[in-house]
Design a protein around this motif. Structure first.
Motif, PDB file in Angstrom:
ATOM      1  N   UNK A 154      -2.103   0.168  20.930  1.00 27.51           N
ATOM      2  CA  UNK A 154      -2.989   0.621  19.858  1.00 27.51           C
ATOM      3  C   UNK A 154      -3.048  -0.380  18.709  1.00 27.51           C
TER       4      UNK A 154
ATOM      5  N   UNK B 264      -9.772  -5.461  16.950  1.00 26.16           N
ATOM      6  CA  UNK B 264     -11.054  -4.832  16.676  1.00 26.16           C
ATOM      7  C   UNK B 264     -11.508  -5.158  15.262  1.00 26.16           C
TER       8      UNK B 264
ATOM      9  N   UNK C 180      -8.784   5.040  20.643  1.00 26.41           N
ATOM     10  CA  UNK C 180      -7.752   4.047  20.376  1.00 26.41           C
ATOM     11  C   UNK C 180      -7.256   4.109  18.941  1.00 26.41           C
ATOM     12  N   UNK C 181      -8.028   4.688  18.066  1.00 23.37           N
ATOM     13  CA  UNK C 181      -7.624   4.688  16.667  1.00 23.37           C
ATOM     14  C   UNK C 181      -6.894   5.964  16.295  1.00 23.37           C
ATOM     15  N   UNK C 182      -6.507   6.710  17.300  1.00 24.83           N
ATOM     16  CA  UNK C 182      -5.762   7.935  17.017  1.00 24.83           C
ATOM     17  C   UNK C 182      -4.391   7.849  17.663  1.00 24.83           C
ATOM     18  N   UNK C 183      -3.419   8.397  16.988  1.00 29.24           N
ATOM     19  CA  UNK C 183      -2.085   8.371  17.564  1.00 29.24           C
ATOM     20  C   UNK C 183      -1.942   9.441  18.624  1.00 29.24           C
ATOM     21  N   UNK C 184      -2.744  10.471  18.499  1.00 30.71           N
ATOM     22  CA  UNK C 184      -2.580  11.612  19.378  1.00 30.71           C
ATOM     23  C   UNK C 184      -3.973  12.164  19.675  1.00 30.71           C
TER      24      UNK C 184
ATOM     25  N   UNK D  50     -10.254  14.500  12.812  1.00 37.07           N
ATOM     26  CA  UNK D  50     -11.224  13.503  12.361  1.00 37.07           C
ATOM     27  C   UNK D  50     -12.638  14.062  12.374  1.00 37.07           C
TER      28      UNK D  50
ATOM     29  N   UNK E   9      -7.287   2.108   5.134  1.00 36.24           N
ATOM     30  CA  UNK E   9      -6.998   1.309   3.964  1.00 36.24           C
ATOM     31  C   UNK E   9      -7.128  -0.158   4.254  1.00 36.24           C
ATOM     32  N   UNK E  10      -6.600  -0.494   5.424  1.00 36.58           N
ATOM     33  CA  UNK E  10      -6.530  -1.900   5.759  1.00 36.58           C
ATOM     34  C   UNK E  10      -7.918  -2.419   6.050  1.00 36.58           C
TER      35      UNK E  10
ATOM     36  N   UNK F  10     -12.655  -6.070   6.594  1.00 40.89           N
ATOM     37  CA  UNK F  10     -11.779  -7.028   5.934  1.00 40.89           C
ATOM     38  C   UNK F  10     -11.512  -8.207   6.863  1.00 40.89           C
TER      39      UNK F  10
ATOM     40  N   UNK G  87      -5.650  14.586  17.315  1.00 43.92           N
ATOM     41  CA  UNK G  87      -6.176  14.129  16.027  1.00 43.92           C
ATOM     42  C   UNK G  87      -7.695  14.069  16.032  1.00 43.92           C
TER      43      UNK G  87
ATOM     44  N   UNK H 190       0.840  -1.201   0.000  1.00 44.83           N
ATOM     45  CA  UNK H 190       0.000   0.000   0.000  1.00 44.83           C
ATOM     46  C   UNK H 190       0.865   1.237   0.000  1.00 44.83           C
TER      47      UNK H 190
ATOM     48  N   UNK I 277      -4.031   2.933  -4.064  1.00 37.97           N
ATOM     49  CA  UNK I 277      -3.810   1.509  -3.915  1.00 37.97           C
ATOM     50  C   UNK I 277      -4.694   0.971  -2.808  1.00 37.97           C
ATOM     51  N   UNK I 278      -5.068  -0.238  -2.961  1.00 39.30           N
ATOM     52  CA  UNK I 278      -5.935  -0.802  -1.952  1.00 39.30           C
ATOM     53  C   UNK I 278      -5.668  -2.287  -1.900  1.00 39.30           C
ATOM     54  N   UNK I 279      -6.160  -2.880  -0.856  1.00 36.96           N
ATOM     55  CA  UNK I 279      -6.057  -4.324  -0.768  1.00 36.96           C
ATOM     56  C   UNK I 279      -6.909  -4.901  -1.882  1.00 36.96           C
TER      57      UNK I 279
ATOM     58  N   UNK J 236      -4.984   2.325   8.576  1.00 35.51           N
ATOM     59  CA  UNK J 236      -6.066   1.569   9.178  1.00 35.51           C
ATOM     60  C   UNK J 236      -7.306   1.628   8.304  1.00 35.51           C
TER      61      UNK J 236
ATOM     62  N   UNK K  83      -5.073  -3.418  19.695  1.00 31.08           N
ATOM     63  CA  UNK K  83      -6.494  -3.054  19.788  1.00 31.08           C
ATOM     64  C   UNK K  83      -7.107  -3.000  18.399  1.00 31.08           C
ATOM     65  N   UNK K  84      -6.412  -2.342  17.503  1.00 29.98           N
ATOM     66  CA  UNK K  84      -6.979  -2.175  16.174  1.00 29.98           C
ATOM     67  C   UNK K  84      -7.045  -3.482  15.408  1.00 29.98           C
TER      68      UNK K  84
ATOM     69  N   UNK L  24      -1.328   6.995  10.327  1.00 28.00           N
ATOM     70  CA  UNK L  24      -1.861   5.873  11.056  1.00 28.00           C
ATOM     71  C   UNK L  24      -3.263   5.539  10.606  1.00 28.00           C
ATOM     72  N   UNK L  25      -4.110   6.544  10.647  1.00 32.85           N
ATOM     73  CA  UNK L  25      -5.494   6.304  10.255  1.00 32.85           C
ATOM     74  C   UNK L  25      -5.558   5.903   8.802  1.00 32.85           C
ATOM     75  N   UNK L  26      -4.680   6.529   8.043  1.00 32.11           N
ATOM     76  CA  UNK L  26      -4.657   6.239   6.620  1.00 32.11           C
ATOM     77  C   UNK L  26      -4.571   4.732   6.389  1.00 32.11           C
TER      78      UNK L  26
ATOM     79  N   UNK M   1       1.266  11.481  11.911  1.00 32.78           N
ATOM     80  CA  UNK M   1       0.150  10.966  12.685  1.00 32.78           C
ATOM     81  C   UNK M   1      -1.024  10.588  11.798  1.00 32.78           C
ATOM     82  N   UNK M   2      -1.210  11.335  10.754  1.00 36.28           N
ATOM     83  CA  UNK M   2      -2.321  11.047   9.870  1.00 36.28           C
ATOM     84  C   UNK M   2      -2.165   9.671   9.249  1.00 36.28           C
TER      85      UNK M   2
ATOM     86  N   UNK N 284     -11.817  -0.841   3.467  1.00 37.06           N
ATOM     87  CA  UNK N 284     -11.463  -0.753   2.057  1.00 37.06           C
ATOM     88  C   UNK N 284     -12.655  -0.355   1.211  1.00 37.06           C
TER      89      UNK N 284
END
Lengths: 439, 817
Positions: free
Chosen positions: A176, A183, B527-531, B538, A143-144, A190, B534, A120, B428-430, A141, A179-180, A137-139, A134-135, A147
């Motif tokens: 984290x 989760x 939990x889905x945020x690094x900081x 979002x 994507x993963x 997916x 963020x 990816x 790109x994607x899975x 997740x 957890x993800x 990360x979510x990107x 930092x962004x 999808x």
């Protein structure tokens, strides 16, 4: 065909030896997987079924493989994956991500690695250039997980996550990543299969409660209680040559020699000792590797003496070996420390005390030793510290003078005595001093 | 934009706009534009009446709203059944929304025409005429009566009164500059470019409309070009300053001048194609038809060329033009004030500079021109990767493309070899799976699929009360148009998030069938945020689709929630795992709980965390106070509830024996009350059942034995088995540890002490004593399994040893041998 075989029978001995070494080395260095994981059939079946369902039915799962070091956790997983990927249906679908807790020491590195392994990269590549990490990360997740077909577990390809040294991932900030991953495995995104590999039995206690709740609590334990006869059998099969060895005559000779080797009483004893010490296959492979390296053209089989030698090499004490390389003065200081330990019941000592003890010895009964200057003794003392035969007491700061810095001896009495027995040309009075009860 | 609101009376209102000579009069029944979120597409409404409020200071207007195409949700737009016209608006008949507006927010009058539903839209580009065909009540489109729409009196010429922040002053100066030389005119332009206040730029950037800046600038250029071209082409006999200026340069530097004159030609041609009424009007958006974009483009090039001339003249340096042109483009894009100082990025542009040069030398050859275009595109894209936040958004990039694209004569030339595909377009994607999933084959497999936590149940049993509470809380807030906070706590796996999602599904359904006003639902998860910061990003992204840095996002959200805006929807925000949004200053939490208290926010915040006393434990007073006391706690499930949950999931698929289910639910309820655990155990039990059905006596149902096995697998600790399976020396070592503990009376000993015991035990058992190294290795192996707790191994024989299992367990395990 038969003609060739006839020709093959008479291979030069050197070539045969090279082949034997190659085959056995591959086995011992874990480059070749065994055909079936021995003694782990139930676990093999469980894991294979689980991963097959993930790959084919798109079911999300999470599982931990727990077992002591060298029990064959990774081998089991590799075998399962090898056999799973032979099925066409699974091979076409399954995507794999392998992570190792020792390499991916934090979540960011882990995510980068996931991205790389899932190809990816270019989204993230673009992302990395322009924006803060930092962004990112979510990107991934997003994507993963969500999808193109969010909520449709039948259309996206399942992803297998293998987390080696799983317990180390539990030390990441907030857990984290775990957890993800869990989760996702518990939600209709997916399909993922998360396989953790660890040797810690208490790994579940490391997980935070919300992470733990999302984990499915499947654990595959690799705790096999095999006895010595199975162990001996393993040694035999590990050393035997396969049937399709090119030179049949040589293979037969070799296998029969292995048979006699395993029946030898002393060999059995040595192996029993190893078995008592650990059931770990890695240490066994180490032992057999040492034996194998002694095989040569002039000595085309493993003799019991080789195995005994190798066993001795494996079991010998590292610290005692180190003592052999010390000078007489250093050895005397060690003995003085031993006496101090006896007198003060393990209380720490300093250089001055050791030197005094040494001087007492010189005054009383030494006739072969001379007194040394303080700086020379100091130098010897520092050398001992560098070898980590002694170490400063925790908390004693560098402020105190070196002569008075408190130290502890890192050796056991038995190690000192053993070293003295083998020390070349050790003066008898020093030996006697060491053995005497009082300084 | 609007400077002041002047005299007022009941029947009409006079507004004056900066830069415009005449004030505008607004009277009832007139259509007006009202300032909204989107500066490009202000709200459209019809004034019904004007009045002053109680104090008499604040003037208000009651309006009837119209909805633009862009305000209708995309999903609903399909109901239209045709392509909407960009200038189309809909008469709003939906739910009552705030129809009072402050007169300050009125921008200007606008012309609205009613069309029959059959008549086609007139083919005009007039941005100030809107067309109404249908009405929109947030559910369906209906034909609208013309009487409702047409205003009593149309303003004389609304288009002449366009307020325009940037061009207002400049247009004037251009008009007055007719007598000045062209070069002076251009330098005015340049000054304007350079001195444009950053404030204006900021404002434009905020709304991601940078292309507007470009188009405005281009249009200004166009205006000047109009005059220039007129002078050059239509009145040749008249001696003109420009030609005078051009001539000496022509002698000195031949090539730049030829460039200049050639470049001027197309713009003249293009201009002739346009109706004269439009010449002075600035473009508002990038939605031009093809003529327009050609025009823009040519004028853009002309601009470059003319600047080249200008600069050559000014500095008389042969290499300057390229640099200058490049700088100019960058300037247009970058809004930088200094034209010449930013040399550090120069090398980035070197290749395209060459192309640009080539482009300025070619004639009207289409293919080559396209190459030139592409090079420009490339520059834009390159800049797009730059530092400014606005350029980054993919949307603006796309618009850039549409801005610079010309209608191409031969489509096979579309992909030029020199233009690399920009990576941002390929997402790109899975990859999708190449083979479809297999459907469950038997009853056990189906049960397993139903029992997976991820499968969404038809209903949520056992949480009716909580569901009702949350539902009524959110519903009342949505109906009242107010805001509020709620804190939901409960141990993991008690259905907190699932219940909230269920509530949202029901509310969404209610909104769809028009029982309650529509609302936005946003979900973030700590939990889905690094900081924690963020969270702002979002929320903003979910609300508006904008991307911004955390600070900027916070500011935007603050503005959004603190300021009144007409027709605002209620936003429902779900914050999962609230405890992770904790920061030292707690400003994220503070903001989240402060916004709902604002009068105009219309924000409902639902927060979820595990601990009941979280507000008291980690929040400072001012945060906890804003969170309020609307608390709810989810109790762990009781065994009956768990049983009901499984039954409802299975939904008449008969796969379990009754007793087996009860055992599972009782066991889980006693341990944690975690529904996830319960489902996982049942799933595992089906697997065990499936593999053990070799004996034909079994019923095929999951029975007690299977469930017991699954429970054992999941709940029994492996310590005892691990000890039983350990090697002889490891077992001896554990015994030595216990013996040493007993001797010392402590639960801790050093390795050295234990080792002495170990040696003694070895002799007792008739084994050869092991060396210290070996003993350490044994100790380390036990430590790796966490049967023992050890200090770091560098301490060697001095490391302290503790048991991680109870002594009784060890003795039990060893005795059973």
């Amino acid at each position: 065909m038969s003609k060739r075989k006839v020709k093959d029978v008479h291979r030069p001995i050197g070539e045969c030896i090279t082949q034997v070494q190659q085959i056995l080395r591959e086995r011992f260095c874990h480059q070749q997987l065994p055909d079936r994981p021995e003694g782990l059939e139930a676990q093999y079946k469980h894991l294979l079924e689980l991963l097959r369902r993930s790959a084919i039915q798109g079911e999300s799962n999470s599982v931990l493989i727990v077992g002591p070091r060298g029990a064959g956790k990774t081998m089991l997983l590799q075998c399962v994956l090898r056999d799973l990927l032979q099925e066409k249906e699974a091979q076409k679908n399954l995507l794999q991500v392998h992570l190792n807790g020792l390499l991916q020491t934090d979540d960011r590195i882990a995510l980068k690695e996931i991205t790389r392994q899932l190809n990816l990269e270019n989204v993230v590549g673009d992302k990395v250039f322009v924006s803060v990490q930092t962004e990112y990360y979510e990107q991934i997740l997003e994507n993963k997980t969500a999808e193109k077909s969010p909520g449709d577990r039948s259309s996206s390809r399942p992803v297998l996550f293998v987390l080696d040294e799983f317990d180390l991932f539990a030390h990441h900030k907030n857990q984290t990543l775990l957890y993800n991953l869990f989760d996702v495995s518990q939600s209709a995104q997916t399909p993922v299969a998360v396989v953790g590999v660890t040797c810690r039995l208490d790994v579940l206690e490391l997980l935070e409660k919300r992470v733990k709740s999302r984990f499915s609590h499947r654990q595959i334990h690799l705790l096999s209680s095999f006895g010595f006869s199975e162990y001996l059998q393993t040694v035999r099969t590990q050393l035997s040559l396969p049937d399709d060895f090119t030179d049949r005559g040589f293979a037969q000779d070799w296998n029969s020699s292995i048979q006699t080797l395993c029946e030898d009483k002393s060999v059995e004893e040595a192996l029993q000792r190893h078995f008592n010490s650990s059931k770990d296959f890695r240490s066994l492979h180490m032992l057999l590797m040492l034996c194998l390296s002694r095989v040569s053209v002039s000595k085309p089989s493993i003799k019991p003496a080789d195995l005994l030698d190798a066993s001795r090499l494996c079991l010998c004490d590292a610290k005692a070996n180190m003592l052999h390389g010390l000078s007489i003065l250093e050895l005397c200081l060690i003995i003085a420390m031993k006496h101090l330990n006896d007198v003060y019941e393990g209380e720490p000592f300093n250089l001055q005390m050791v030197h005094n003890e040494f001087k007492k010895f010189l005054q009383r009964k030494s006739n072969s030793m001379y007194n040394f200057e303080q700086p020379v003794v100091m130098k010897a003392f520092e050398h001992l510290q560098q070898l980590e035969l002694i170490r400063p007491v925790d908390g004693s700061s560098a402020k105190t003078q070196r002569e008075f810095q408190l130290m502890r001896l890192m050796l056991d009495h038995s190690q000192i005595m053993e070293a003295l027995q083998k020390y070349p040309q050790c003066p008898t009075d020093v030996k006697q001093w060491a053995m005497s009860a009082f300084g | 934009m609007i400077d002041s609101v002047c005299s007022l009376c009941v029947s009409s209102l006079v507004i004056s706009v900066e830069g415009l000579p005449r004030p505008t009069i607004i009277i009832p029944e007139q259509h007006i534009l009202i300032e909204g979120d989107d500066e490009d597409n202000p709200y459209v409404a019809k004034v019904i009446r004007l009045f002053g409020d109680e104090s008499g200071e604040q003037m208000k207007a009651v309006v009837q709203w119209f909805v633009r195409v862009s305000e209708v949700p995309l999903s609903k737009l399909k109901l239209l059944g045709r392509e909407p016209h960009p200038q189309e608006i809909f008469h709003y008949q939906g739910r009552i929304c705030d129809d009072e507006v402050n007169v300050e927010s009125i921008l200007r009058p606008v012309q609205v025409k009613h069309l029959d539903s059959a008549t086609p839209f007139p083919n005009s580009d007039d941005k100030d005429t809107m067309y109404v065909k249908l009405s929109w009540d947030s559910k369906a489109f209906r034909v609208v009566d013309s009487a409702l729409v047409e205003s009593a009196c149309e303003p004389a010429s609304p288009s002449s009164q366009l307020p325009h922040a940037v061009s207002g002053v400049e247009t004037e100066s251009l008009h007055s500059a007719t007598k000045l030389s062209a070069s002076k005119c251009l330098s005015t332009k340049r000054r304007n470019l350079a001195t444009r206040t950053p404030g204006v730029c900021k404002k434009l950037e905020l709304h991601s409309k940078w292309e507007d800046v470009v188009s405005q600038l281009l249009d200004k250029e166009l205006d000047s070009k109009v005059m220039l071209a007129h002078r050059l082409s239509s009145s040749p006999p008249q001696p003109h300053p420009v030609t005078h200026r051009l001539t000496p340069i022509n002698k000195a530097h031949r090539s730049p001048v030829t460039q200049g004159t050639i470049r001027l030609k197309p713009s003249t041609i293009a201009l002739n194609r346009l109706p004269p009424s439009k010449m002075n009007r600035p473009l508002l958006s990038a939605r031009e038809n093809s003529t327009r974009s050609v025009l823009t483009l040519t004028s853009f090039k002309t601009l470059v060329a003319v600047y080249t001339i200008h600069l050559t003249k000014a500095q008389s340096h042969p290499t300057c033009p390229h640099n200058f042109a490049v700088c100019l483009i960058r300037n247009l894009l970058d809004n930088q004030q200094d034209l010449n100082s930013d040399g550090e990025d120069e090398d980035e542009f070197v290749p395209s500079q060459k192309e640009l040069n080539g482009c300025s030398e070619e004639d009207e050859d289409d293919g080559e021109e396209e190459a030139g275009l592409d090079s420009e595109e490339e520059i834009l894209v390159k800049k797009g990767r730059g530092t400014t936040a606005v350029f980054r958004t993919p949307r603006s990039k796309q618009k850039t493309h549409s801005l610079t694209r010309t209608p191409r004569k031969n489509p096979n030339k579309k992909i030029m070899p020199g233009t690399p595909r920009t990576p941002h377009q390929a997402t790109p994607s899975i990859p999708c799976r190449s083979l479809p999933t297999r459907q469950p084959a038997n009853i056990l497999e189906e049960a397993r699929a139903r029992l997976h936590v991820s499968s969404v149940p038809e209903s949520l049993p056992c949480r009716e009360q909580e569901f009702q509470d949350i539902y009524s809380f959110v519903e009342s807030k949505i109906i009242d148009g107010t805001g509020g906070c709620m804190y939901i706590s409960g141990v993991p796996g008690t259905g907190k998030t699932a219940t909230v999602h269920e509530v949202m599904r029901c509310l969404q359904h209610a909104a769809d069938v028009d029982e309650i006003p529509t609302f936005h639902f946003i979900e973030i998860n700590g939990m889905k945020m690094t900081d924690p910061h963020q969270a702002y990003v979002q929320i903003l992204q979910n609300l508006t689709g904008q991307k911004a840095t955390p600070d900027h996002a916070a500011a935007l959200l603050d503005k959004r929630f603190n300021n009144p805006a007409p027709r605002k929807q209620t936003t429902v925000l779900l914050v999962d795992e609230l405890d992770l949004l904790w920061t030292r200053k707690q400003n994220v939490m503070y903001n989240l709980f402060d916004w709902p208290t604002q009068r105009h926010a219309r924000l409902v915040v639902l927060t979820i965390a595990n601990t009941m006393d979280l507000p008291e434990r980690i929040m400072i007073n001012r945060v906890a106070s804003r969170l309020g006391l609307t608390r709810m706690s989810f109790q762990p499930y009781s065994f009956k509830q768990l049983q009901q949950i499984i039954m409802s999931r299975l939904n008449k698929v008969k796969a379990f024996e009754e007793d087996a289910l009860q055992l599972v639910s009782r066991k889980v309820a006693a341990l944690s009350g975690d529904a996830r655990r319960c489902l996982d155990i049942c799933r595992r039990a089906t697997e065990i059942c499936e593999h053990s059905t070799t004996n034909p006596s079994a019923t095929g149902l999951v029975g007690m034995s299977h469930v017991m096995e699954a429970l054992n697998e999941m709940f029994s600790s492996a310590y005892i088995t691990a000890i039983k399976c350990a090697s002889m020396q490891e077992q001896l070592f554990l015994r030595a540890v216990i013996a040493e503990f007993r001797r010392l009376g402590l639960e801790e000993a050093t390795f050295q002490q234990v080792f002495v015991q170990h040696q003694a035990l070895c002799r007792l058992e008739g084994l050869q004593p092991i060396s210290v190294s070996e003993g350490l290795a044994v100790c380390q192996r036990l430590g790796a399994c966490r049967l023992l707790l050890l200090e770091p191994s560098r301490l060697g024989v001095l490391q302290r040893v503790r048991l991680n299992v109870s002594q009784d367990d060890v003795l039990y395990a060893l005795k059973a041998d």
